[in-house]
Design a protein around this motif. Structure first.
Motif: not given
Length: 281
Positions: A35-51
């Motif tokens: 539902r909500t994008k994490p405030t901390n994404i520690p790796h550049s190869n992680i992407e977020f898509r809401a569902i």
């Protein structure tokens, strides 16, 4: 970079830890969804898509969007850890008529597998993090699988756990999946996440945090064990497996009959179909 790993429920807790562990060791994109994008994404190869993984129609739109990407994902690993801890009574999803907890813990996961199967590689692994330990066909109310009339928190947990067991066996045998794929139902055990925050009173939160640090497994350690366990059973050529919180194979799980698997699959796709058509409410 091509998306090779998808983690639904990957924005916090065990799913987030599993996504971060995969991303740290892979040059490919790891997609996390919730539902909500994490405030901390520690790796550049992680992407977020809401569902919103409680809605069958939103899941269908989400998967259609993924299939339309250029280049499309080539999924080696699908992890689903979405879940809630709630004492609420049966609460149906708007316009679809499925209990919200059961939609999140069971029905939505099966729809995600079905819709994403064309994107999966021939040796892809599907890992469902829920309760690979306690499920059994003997725990099902066969005339009320979606618990329209016999709902309780225990029955909901029993049905989601047990039907997940039945469906990983169905996918391995009758689900038209590539012969090299593996389906794993994982039991995480006690993990020090925020899942209890909605059911523990505020004045106990501090004590729970202290106790959790002492008594419970960290999300990262749990992620390490489950990923290693899922990899090991796949290397052994197992089409379906239940693993424990150490990543070890649970060897005494019941093998479901064709009739039992067929009944659960028929119910699952019928209920999901009615929800997608807006006929489930």
């Amino acid at each position: 970079m091509t998306i090779r790993t998808l983690v639904v429920g990957g924005t916090s807790g065990i799913g987030y830890a599993m996504a971060c562990r995969v991303a740290a060791s892979s040059p490919h994109t790891v997609l996390i969804s919730g539902r909500t994008k994490p405030t901390n994404i520690p790796h550049s190869n992680i992407e977020f898509r809401a569902i919103d993984a409680t809605s069958m129609r939103q899941i269908q739109r989400y998967t259609a969007d993924l299939k339309s990407l250029t280049p499309p994902p080539a999924l080696d690993l699908l992890i689903m850890s979405q879940g809630i801890m709630s004492t609420a009574p049966r609460t149906e999803t708007p316009g679809e008529g499925i209990d919200r907890k059961m939609a999140l813990h069971y029905y939505g996961k099966q729809l995600l597998i079905r819709e994403l199967l064309p994107l999966m590689t021939p040796t892809a692994r599907v890992v469902i993090v829920y309760d690979g330990w306690l499920g059994s066909p003997d725990k099902l109310l066969w005339d009320d699988l979606d618990l329209k009339t016999n709902y309780s928190l225990k029955a909901s947990a029993d049905h989601c756990t047990s039907m997940t067991d039945g469906m990983i066996q169905w996918w391995a045998q009758d689900g038209n999946s590539p012969k090299g794929m593996s389906f794993v139902h994982a039991y995480p055990g006690g993990v020090n996440t925020n899942l209890m925050r909605d059911v523990v009173p505020g004045f106990l939160q501090g004590a729970m945090k202290v106790a959790g640090n002492v008594l419970l497994t960290s999300p990262d350690k749990c992620a390490e064990r489950l990923l290693e366990g899922a990899e090991k059973v796949a290397e052994q050529g197992r089409r379906w497996s239940n693993i424990d919180n150490k990543g070890k194979l649970l060897g005494k799980k019941a093998v479901w009959s064709q009739e039992q698997m067929g009944k659960v699959a028929e119910h699952t796709w019928g209920l999901i179909g009615r929800a997608l058509e807006g006929e489930g409410a």
